[in-house]
Design an enzyme around this catalytic site. Structure first.
Site, PDB file in Angstrom:
ATOM      1  N   LYS A  88     -12.533 -22.515   5.976  1.00 33.05           N
ATOM      2  CA  LYS A  88     -12.384 -23.137   4.666  1.00 33.05           C
ATOM      3  C   LYS A  88     -12.078 -24.613   4.873  1.00 33.05           C
ATOM      4  O   LYS A  88     -11.461 -25.002   5.874  1.00 33.05           O
ATOM      5  CB  LYS A  88     -11.241 -22.496   3.882  1.00 33.05           C
ATOM      6  CG  LYS A  88     -11.373 -22.644   2.384  1.00 33.05           C
ATOM      7  CD  LYS A  88     -12.303 -21.600   1.815  1.00 33.05           C
ATOM      8  CE  LYS A  88     -12.281 -21.614   0.291  1.00 33.05           C
ATOM      9  NZ  LYS A  88     -13.047 -20.492  -0.286  1.00 33.05           N
ATOM     10  N   GLY A 188      -8.841 -16.497 -17.255  1.00 31.52           N
ATOM     11  CA  GLY A 188      -9.721 -17.483 -16.647  1.00 31.52           C
ATOM     12  C   GLY A 188     -11.171 -17.114 -16.907  1.00 31.52           C
ATOM     13  O   GLY A 188     -11.687 -16.174 -16.312  1.00 31.52           O
ATOM     14  N   VAL A 189     -11.811 -17.846 -17.804  1.00 25.62           N
ATOM     15  CA  VAL A 189     -13.206 -17.538 -18.137  1.00 25.62           C
ATOM     16  C   VAL A 189     -14.086 -18.754 -17.844  1.00 25.62           C
ATOM     17  O   VAL A 189     -14.900 -19.183 -18.654  1.00 25.62           O
ATOM     18  CB  VAL A 189     -13.361 -17.062 -19.600  1.00 25.62           C
ATOM     19  CG1 VAL A 189     -12.877 -15.643 -19.745  1.00 25.62           C
ATOM     20  CG2 VAL A 189     -12.622 -17.980 -20.574  1.00 25.62           C
ATOM     21  N   VAL A 192     -16.752 -17.988 -13.032  1.00 21.88           N
ATOM     22  CA  VAL A 192     -16.947 -16.559 -12.766  1.00 21.88           C
ATOM     23  C   VAL A 192     -16.556 -15.704 -13.972  1.00 21.88           C
ATOM     24  O   VAL A 192     -17.268 -14.772 -14.347  1.00 21.88           O
ATOM     25  CB  VAL A 192     -16.122 -16.116 -11.535  1.00 21.88           C
ATOM     26  CG1 VAL A 192     -16.229 -14.608 -11.326  1.00 21.88           C
ATOM     27  CG2 VAL A 192     -16.594 -16.859 -10.289  1.00 21.88           C
TER      28      VAL A 192
END
Length: 360
Positions: A88, A188-189, A192
């Protein structure tokens, strides 16, 4: 910087969050680039993981995030059956203020200097267009646009994989893989989460959403007025009759306070590193909350970007992402057989795969 360095070295060499093969600190003064690339493991193949662009409070916080995220990618890639280890990268700074073509090109040169040991992709704060720029300096770049030989937005298959994890959770807990009639809360929209809502509604679920960004909520409710909106995540997790909670924003969503307040029987979401600290997985199990390990169910995106290296085929990727259903069920079975939480069962399976690869 001495305290920061000492803290990083202790994490690398002495803590459970360490064990990384290589950590590279990158700086390009001309563009303002400050980045950290962490390679946790290459036992299964070149490390694969996204690039997060975020205004960290400190350099130490940035390094800690890179270490945690790269370690998580090792487990995610192992459980997804990919020929990749975990890596990462994080770029330090507010992307709204400092992101530039010059900075992204400089970052691409640093990734290229690793000679293929690390393959990068999108993450929080970076997008397909950014990867197109990085790829001009580095051929080990995925998540590019279709116009530039890439697979495009990986959030589509990420959401699909989470949906498969939810179906497996429903099968394990209620004996039926459908979400029809189940009340599902999505926190959380964004990239994803809004795709996940589409899958849930198509399967007949009752959906409740929340997001700190009003625009993201409005995008969902404008298309689907039947979706209910919670004022915040705290209200969402306390919703009476909630069957499934799906954290789909940033990590650390499951801590002592949120676990104690949960009304849902299942937690299955797209966010990375959902468990705020060790022991939370046991707290969930003690409350009879079924936890679908985040790095297992949200692997659809990494499956997609890995496939891009072979010449992207959406149907092939979707078929691989569909197997998240079977993998999740296998983890629940292993957890029951060993008498441990599902998160611990997933870790054992992933660690076994990495250890076997390292011995070959």
């Amino acid at each position: 910087m001495t305290d920061v360095t000492d803290g990083v070295l202790h994490t690398l060499f002495h803590s459970d969050q360490g064990g990384h093969e290589q950590v590279v600190v990158c700086q390009d003064r001309a563009s303002g680039l400050k980045a950290v690339i962490a390679l946790h493991s290459t036992a299964l193949g070149p490390a694969l993981g996204g690039t997060r662009f975020y205004p960290y409070a400190s350099e130490e916080a940035a390094v800690a995030d890179a270490l945690n995220l790269s370690r998580g990618m090792s487990y995610k890639n192992a459980m997804a059956g990919l020929g990749h280890g975990g890596g990462k990268a994080v770029i330090i700074g507010d992307p709204e203020l400092i992101k530039s073509e010059e900075l992204l090109l400089a970052y691409g040169r640093f990734v290229a200097s690793l000679g293929g040991r690390y393959v990068t992709a999108c993450d929080v704060g970076t997008y397909v267009a950014d990867m197109d720029v990085v790829a001009r300096e580095c051929r080990w770049t995925t998540g590019r646009s279709p116009e530039n030989g890439g697979a495009g937005d990986s959030s589509v298959l990420t959401a699909y994989g989470v949906f498969q994890g939810m179906r497996a959770s429903a099968q394990h807990l209620w004996g039926d893989p459908t979400l029809r009639g189940r009340k599902v809360g999505v926190a959380g929209v964004g990239k994803v989460g809004h795709h996940l809502v589409e899958h849930l509604l198509s399967d007949g679920a009752e959906v409740i959403v929340t997001d700190v960004r009003e625009k993201s909520v409005r995008r969902v409710t404008d298309s689907h007025p039947e979706v209910t909106v919670a004022v915040d995540t705290d209200a969402l997790i306390r919703t009476e009759g909630l069957d499934i909670y799906a954290p789909c924003a940033l990590g650390g969503a499951l801590d002592d306070a949120s676990v104690a307040a949960l009304t849902a029987r299942v937690v299955c979401g797209a966010a990375n590193n959902q468990l705020a600290h060790p022991g939370v997985e046991k707290d969930l199990a003690d409350r009879s909350v079924l936890y679908a390990p985040d790095y297992v169910v949200n692997a659809g995106g990494v499956i997609q970007v890995a496939d891009e290296l072979q010449g992207f085929d959406f149907d092939r990727c979707k078929a691989k992402a569909s197997k998240i259903f079977d993998t999740t069920l296998a983890i629940f079975a292993r957890a029951k057989a060993d008498g441990i939480p599902p998160a611990a069962a997933a870790d054992r399976i992933a660690e076994q795969r990495m250890a076997e690869a390292a011995r070959r």
